[in-house]
Design an enzyme around this catalytic site. Structure first.
Site, PDB file in Angstrom:
ATOM      1  N   LEU A 166      -7.509   8.113   3.255  1.00 45.39           N
ATOM      2  CA  LEU A 166      -7.310   6.830   3.862  1.00 45.39           C
ATOM      3  C   LEU A 166      -8.651   6.308   4.632  1.00 45.39           C
ATOM      4  O   LEU A 166      -8.243   5.483   5.602  1.00 45.39           O
ATOM      5  CB  LEU A 166      -6.067   6.605   4.521  1.00 45.39           C
ATOM      6  CG  LEU A 166      -4.878   6.740   3.688  1.00 45.39           C
ATOM      7  CD1 LEU A 166      -3.573   7.214   4.726  1.00 45.39           C
ATOM      8  CD2 LEU A 166      -4.650   5.838   2.805  1.00 45.39           C
ATOM      9  N   SER A 213      -9.372   1.044   3.090  1.00 49.46           N
ATOM     10  CA  SER A 213      -8.594   1.851   2.252  1.00 49.46           C
ATOM     11  C   SER A 213      -7.283   0.981   1.282  1.00 49.46           C
ATOM     12  O   SER A 213      -6.848   1.757   0.428  1.00 49.46           O
ATOM     13  CB  SER A 213      -7.939   2.869   3.063  1.00 49.46           C
ATOM     14  OG  SER A 213      -7.081   2.645   4.071  1.00 49.46           O
ATOM     15  N   ILE A 233      -7.896   0.502   9.999  1.00 44.27           N
ATOM     16  CA  ILE A 233      -8.541   1.292  11.267  1.00 44.27           C
ATOM     17  C   ILE A 233     -10.240   1.134  11.347  1.00 44.27           C
ATOM     18  O   ILE A 233     -10.710   1.695  12.312  1.00 44.27           O
ATOM     19  CB  ILE A 233      -7.830   2.730  11.160  1.00 44.27           C
ATOM     20  CG1 ILE A 233      -8.132   3.493  12.604  1.00 44.27           C
ATOM     21  CG2 ILE A 233      -8.922   3.443  10.258  1.00 44.27           C
ATOM     22  CD1 ILE A 233      -7.484   4.822  12.590  1.00 44.27           C
ATOM     23  N   GLY A 234     -10.429   0.716  10.330  1.00 44.89           N
ATOM     24  CA  GLY A 234     -12.037   0.442  10.466  1.00 44.89           C
ATOM     25  C   GLY A 234     -12.478  -0.663   9.613  1.00 44.89           C
ATOM     26  O   GLY A 234     -13.781  -1.017   9.167  1.00 44.89           O
ATOM     27  N   GLY A 235     -11.540  -1.427   8.826  1.00 46.15           N
ATOM     28  CA  GLY A 235     -11.912  -2.340   7.816  1.00 46.15           C
ATOM     29  C   GLY A 235     -11.123  -2.499   6.558  1.00 46.15           C
ATOM     30  O   GLY A 235     -11.238  -3.059   5.718  1.00 46.15           O
ATOM     31  N   SER A 236     -10.010  -1.620   6.751  1.00 44.09           N
ATOM     32  CA  SER A 236      -9.168  -1.211   5.362  1.00 44.09           C
ATOM     33  C   SER A 236      -8.385  -2.455   4.830  1.00 44.09           C
ATOM     34  O   SER A 236      -8.032  -2.418   3.795  1.00 44.09           O
ATOM     35  CB  SER A 236      -8.374  -0.213   5.661  1.00 44.09           C
ATOM     36  OG  SER A 236      -9.104   1.086   5.919  1.00 44.09           O
ATOM     37  N   LYS A 245       0.678  -1.240   0.064  1.00 40.62           N
ATOM     38  CA  LYS A 245      -0.020   0.103  -0.039  1.00 40.62           C
ATOM     39  C   LYS A 245       0.854   1.333  -0.046  1.00 40.62           C
ATOM     40  O   LYS A 245       1.971   1.405   0.753  1.00 40.62           O
ATOM     41  CB  LYS A 245      -0.939  -0.171   1.521  1.00 40.62           C
ATOM     42  CG  LYS A 245      -1.944   1.066   1.152  1.00 40.62           C
ATOM     43  CD  LYS A 245      -3.026   0.749   2.504  1.00 40.62           C
ATOM     44  CE  LYS A 245      -4.037   1.758   2.694  1.00 40.62           C
ATOM     45  NZ  LYS A 245      -4.715   1.586   3.869  1.00 40.62           N
TER      46      LYS A 245
END
EC number: 3.5.1.4
Length: 540
Positions: A183, A209, A230-233, A134
């Site tokens: 992001l 992201s 950080i939330g599903g990335s 990434k």
């Protein structure tokens, strides 16, 4: 900066990408599938660009590649070239790359081959494995923009720590991958390198992201990838693209050298983790290689937790969360869970239902903590270049408080977070539940620009529980996944998400599932996910 100014700034990054593409492997435009063709996942076999050996190599796992190199049956250079060719074709079809590193990758592969020829040994457990990365994970002396036009001139001073460990183990980095502006959404579009699409259906997003990584894994441009979550990335791109991904517990894997809009924000931490194109086993290999090098001796905020060799038996309890109590999953996801339940029970695994515990409360906490300064830091970066804000970026910024949290408010949310973690963990213990099997997203994927609900993954970020994603082996089928006309949405958000569904829209998209374990039970969660994924996919 003027409109022309931000476009000129973005052009710098576009030039880096264009100048890095190995043109000898570009397929002529007239040999590419038409833009109207949705599914291109199997196009490499039909393209005429690859011989059978190259196709076989790019369909191998990282574990298998290392085994082949260890016997001398495969060279690192041959492997790297095969994956580079596939990545170039993948970029032509999906626009997933931000920079190719072909010359350096081939040079590194030749060094590894020379070492093996000289010693008869492998450099390490990732010897010759091509890994995509990434973009906001820094490479020394290369641009690192994190999806922000204002940061196009930012040059990393050293390799990110995670890359140092992977390279020491023998990995080869050959391509860097796209991410969304800010992001912070489950889509993959920015004002620099544009929009990345899904190899199984190019009208769908590969997720975010780490969306470029999702596309890379789905198209098999690398056997392993490096993302962040950080939330599903990590998990959403893996689920959307028929791949594997893992969100580790916080402070286990190093984050030094990973570009982020705000440093020092510790209420909800992002993590670095792996994606894989072929197996859970490769995720475990990645994490073990890093942990075995004791990264806590350099990044001292990490927990000094050596990697345990865990195995999984069928003597476990898996609870299925059919619905998070807030937004109901689309029909294909429910079918995937029913399919999993049937096979797990047939395999002798105890399966129970899981009633979600205060997931709306968890979302209130995590959405408030994502932007404690009401996204002022992110808006400032965007304003520096004058680049336009994408709709999903604005959508993300508008979650939580519209004004900066006071110290007292931030502390109060931290206290709620910790209490919620304790309560959830205690509930799993009291119900004798080892793992929770759930959707990774409300649907199989999102249409481009439509990803607005991500609490099926974010809930485990606020709870800080490790979670793995794997493909069920099923895909959306119009005949099996019709709209349930009798369903009555719970609330406005549920209604919004339910209205997005029609089976034709997602035809052919893979159905991914998510397995969550207990806090710091990373090894056990991966071992269970390995067994469960093989059962669900009909491999055992």
């Amino acid at each position: 900066m003027s409109v022309e100014g931000w476009k000129l700034q973005a052009q710098k990054a576009q030039n880096i990408l264009q100048n890095s593409i190995p043109t000898q492997w570009l397929l002529p435009t007239d040999r590419l599938p038409p833009t109207t063709q949705k599914n291109v996942e199997d196009f490499p076999r039909k393209s005429g660009l690859f011989n059978e050996r190259e196709l076989a190599i790019t369909n191998m796992s990282a574990t298998a590649l290392v085994a082949e190199m260890g016997t001398g049956l495969l060279s690192a250079e041959e492997a790297v070239v095969a994956f580079l060719k596939r990545a170039v074709l993948g970029h032509q079809l999906l626009n997933f790359a931000t920079e190719f590193m072909a010359e350096k990758a081939i040079s590194r592969a030749r060094e590894l081959d020379e070492y093996y020829k000289r010693t008869g040994k492998l450099v390490g457990p990732l010897h010759g494995v091509p890994i995509s990365v990434k973009e906001h994970i820094g490479f020394k002396d290369r641009t690192c923009n994190g999806g922000y036009v204002a940061w196009v001139d930012n040059i990393a001073q050293q390799d990110a720590l995670i890359l140092q460990y992977l390279e020491k183990a023998g990995a080869v980095f050959h391509v860097r991958t796209n991410q969304p502006q800010s992001l912070m959404h489950l889509d993959c579009s920015n004002n620099i390198t544009g929009t990345t699409t899904n190899p199984f259906n190019r009208t769908l997003t590969p997720g975010g992201s780490s969306g470029g990584e999702g596309a890379s894994m789905g198209f098999k441009c690398a056997p392993l990838g490096v993302g962040s979550d950080i939330g599903g990335s990590i998990r959403a791109p893996a689920a959307f693209c028929g791949a594997y991904g893992f969100r580790p517990t916080m402070r286990r894997i190093p984050c030094t050298g990973v570009l982020a809009p705000v440093l020092g924000q510790e209420s909800i931490l992002g993590v670095v983790g792996p994606l894989a194109s072929q197996s859970i086993e490769d995720l475990e290999l990645f994490l073990r290689v890093v942990a075995d090098q004791e990264p806590w001796d350099v990044e001292t905020s990490l927990i000094p937790a050596p990697w345990k060799r865990a195995t999984s038996t069928r003597n476990m309890t898996v609870a299925i969360m059919w619905d998070d109590g807030c937004v109901h999953p689309h029909p294909p996801v429910t079918r995937g869970l029913k399919h999993a339940k049937k096979l797990l029970q047939a395999a002798g695994i105890r399966v129970v239902d899981w009633e979600p515990y205060k997931h709306a409360h968890g979302w209130e906490i995590v959405s408030s903590l994502y932007f404690p300064d009401a996204a002022e830091s992110q808006r400032t970066i965007l304003a520096q270049s004058g680049e336009p804000i994408h709709p999903l970026t604005e959508w993300a910024f508008n979650h939580g408080s519209r004004k900066s949290l006071t110290i007292a408010e931030n502390w109060a949310l931290n206290a709620q977070r910790d209490q919620y973690r304790d309560e959830y963990h205690a509930l799993m213990k009291s119900r004798d539940v080892d793992f929770i099997l759930s959707p990774a997203y409300v649907g199989v994927a999102s249409a481009l620009g439509e990803a607005q609900y991500w609490n099926y993954t974010a809930i485990w970020n606020i709870l800080d529980q490790p979670a793995a994603v794997f493909p069920s082996g099923l895909v959306v089928d119009s005949a099996l996944d019709q709209v349930d006309g009798d369903y009555s949405p719970k609330n406005e958000v549920d209604e919004r998400e339910w209205r997005k569904y029609s089976p034709e829209k997602y035809e052919g998209a893979p159905i991914g599932l998510q397995l969550t374990g207990k806090h710091f039970k990373d090894e056990e969660t991966l071992a269970a996910a390995g067994l469960i994924s093989r059962i669900v996919q009909g491999q055992i």
